[in-house]
Design a protein around this motif. Structure first.
Motif, PDB file in Angstrom:
ATOM      1  N   ASP A 119       0.831  -1.209   0.000  1.00 50.58           N
ATOM      2  CA  ASP A 119       0.000   0.000   0.000  1.00 50.58           C
ATOM      3  C   ASP A 119       0.866   1.260   0.000  1.00 50.58           C
ATOM      4  N   HIS A 176       1.103   3.962  -3.097  1.00 48.12           N
ATOM      5  CA  HIS A 176       0.849   5.386  -2.855  1.00 48.12           C
ATOM      6  C   HIS A 176       1.909   6.253  -3.544  1.00 48.12           C
ATOM      7  N   THR A 218       1.484   8.974  -6.840  1.00 51.00           N
ATOM      8  CA  THR A 218       1.854  10.391  -6.837  1.00 51.00           C
ATOM      9  C   THR A 218       2.792  10.744  -7.989  1.00 51.00           C
ATOM     10  N   SER A 266       4.772  10.757   5.971  1.00 50.44           N
ATOM     11  CA  SER A 266       3.716   9.801   5.650  1.00 50.44           C
ATOM     12  C   SER A 266       4.135   8.428   6.150  1.00 50.44           C
ATOM     13  N   LEU A 291      -2.844   4.018   5.698  1.00 48.05           N
ATOM     14  CA  LEU A 291      -1.754   4.908   5.320  1.00 48.05           C
ATOM     15  C   LEU A 291      -2.107   6.322   5.752  1.00 48.05           C
ATOM     16  N   VAL A 328      -1.240   9.963   5.219  1.00 49.62           N
ATOM     17  CA  VAL A 328      -0.534  10.760   4.226  1.00 49.62           C
ATOM     18  C   VAL A 328      -0.199  12.122   4.814  1.00 49.62           C
ATOM     19  N   THR A 364       5.108  12.933   1.130  1.00 48.69           N
ATOM     20  CA  THR A 364       4.749  12.254  -0.113  1.00 48.69           C
ATOM     21  C   THR A 364       3.780  13.102  -0.951  1.00 48.69           C
TER      22      THR A 364
END
Length: 354
Positions: free
Chosen positions: A180, A184, A188, A307, A344, A346, A350
């Motif tokens: 995961d 992520h 991005t 993150s 997660l 954030v 990130t």
């Protein structure tokens, strides 16, 4: 000028409570132990005397009377890692709700200390054990039908299907969680990722079974996004401390300057990576994004804020202690295995690439 030293005050005794309440020591004992045949007015008077004197029943006496000490042992690899100190506090908080006390024990000296926990300690204290092993081999698990005490295992370093019959297991899906985190970064816009957390082969000062699992998740996510995991740099680290992450960041900047995203095995490494990137003038997240694992208390206060994968520590502590209480209370059902949820979190480290 000299002053007379103050005399030590001895702890209050059962007799002190009895004298203050105007009852016998037997009556005080009956109130302390919850016996039903005490008049309400007498119980109130004794309780008021207990509150005033600060009397506390002796643990040994309670253990002899009930067979239960109210203590559970939490055995973790080391409290120097933010994750373990953080989850220990969650266990302490949950135990307080259950009117239990947590005795902390670390196995920081390695496998021999883990084996001592596994086989029941040299001196047993408490009613059961929450144990996070790292170094116990699968054959050791399969050699024992049951633990010396009711036990709940936590973490990820427990072989599937190898639980002793009087144990339960609250696990973390490290592979999925790391995948995961990696997905992520890819979402991005980062495409040239590295993994920091690979341990060298052979014994290490504080090996982590989670290293291989989290690296596996990293590779699976790359593969699903059409990137060959074999092309992703994964510098070995001697351990999972901040200094190891800093050195790994220096190495990546020198040998793989094209890297634009770094997945770290834990937050300690990630915090070191952030420092190492600053050392080399690399901007986070503009040039390199960084994601950690554990959601340690330091993560929101890093620069930039980190993150991180956040295992549900409250869930782990609640479920592990509740299952242990059931075992202590006489539950003899088959071993239970539950996977703790994760998410997660954030933060700035990130932010999406320009």
């Amino acid at each position: 000028m000299t002053t007379e030293p103050s005399r030590r005050r001895r702890p209050p005794r059962l007799r002190d409570v009895a004298d203050l309440a105007g009852v016998s020591m037997k009556t005080v004992s009956n109130v302390v132990h919850g016996h039903p045949h005490v008049r309400p007015e007498t119980r109130r008077r004794v309780q008021a005397a207990i509150d005033e004197t600060g009397y506390r029943p002796q643990l040994a006496a309670q253990h002899l009377r009930t067979g239960s000490s109210g203590i559970v042992t939490l055995a973790v690899p080391s409290l120097t890692f933010g994750y373990f100190s953080d989850i220990a506090q969650h266990f302490i908080d949950r135990a307080r709700e259950l009117d239990r006390t947590v005795l902390l024990h670390t196995t920081s000296d390695g496998r021999e200390q883990e084996l001592e926990v596994f086989t029941g300690f040299k001196r047993r204290l408490g009613d059961g054990v929450i144990f996070n092993p790292l170094l116990i081999e699968e054959e050791i698990f399969s050699r024992y039908e049951e633990f010396p005490q009711p036990t709940v295992l936590i973490g990820e370093h427990v072989p599937d299907g190898a639980l002793p019959r009087n144990a339960d297991y609250v696990r973390i899906d490290n592979v999925r969680a790391s995948a995961d985190a990696t997905s992520h970064l890819l979402a991005t816009g980062r495409r040239r990722l590295a993994f920091v957390g690979a341990l060298p082969p052979g014994p290490a000062p504080h090996p982590h079974g989670s290293a291989a699992l989290r690296m596996t998740g990293f590779g699976q996510a790359l593969d699903r996004h059409g990137i060959d995991p074999g092309t992703a740099p994964a510098p070995e680290v001697a351990n999972w401390h901040r200094t190891d992450g800093r050195r790994a960041a220096h190495l990546l900047c020198a040998e793989h300057p094209e890297v634009d995203g770094i997945v770290c095995g834990n937050d300690e490494l990630a915090l070191g990576v952030l420092a190492g990137l600053r050392d080399r003038g690399r901007r986070v997240p503009q040039e390199v994004a960084v994601v950690g694992y554990d959601d340690s208390p330091d993560a929101p206060f890093a620069y930039p804020s980190l993150s991180s994968i956040s295992p549900d520590k409250t869930f782990i502590a609640r479920l592990a202690l509740d299952m242990l209480a059931e075992r202590i209370g006489g539950y003899e059902g088959p071993p239970r295995m539950v996977t703790a949820p994760h998410q997660l979190i954030v933060r700035d480290s990130t932010a999406a690439a320009d």
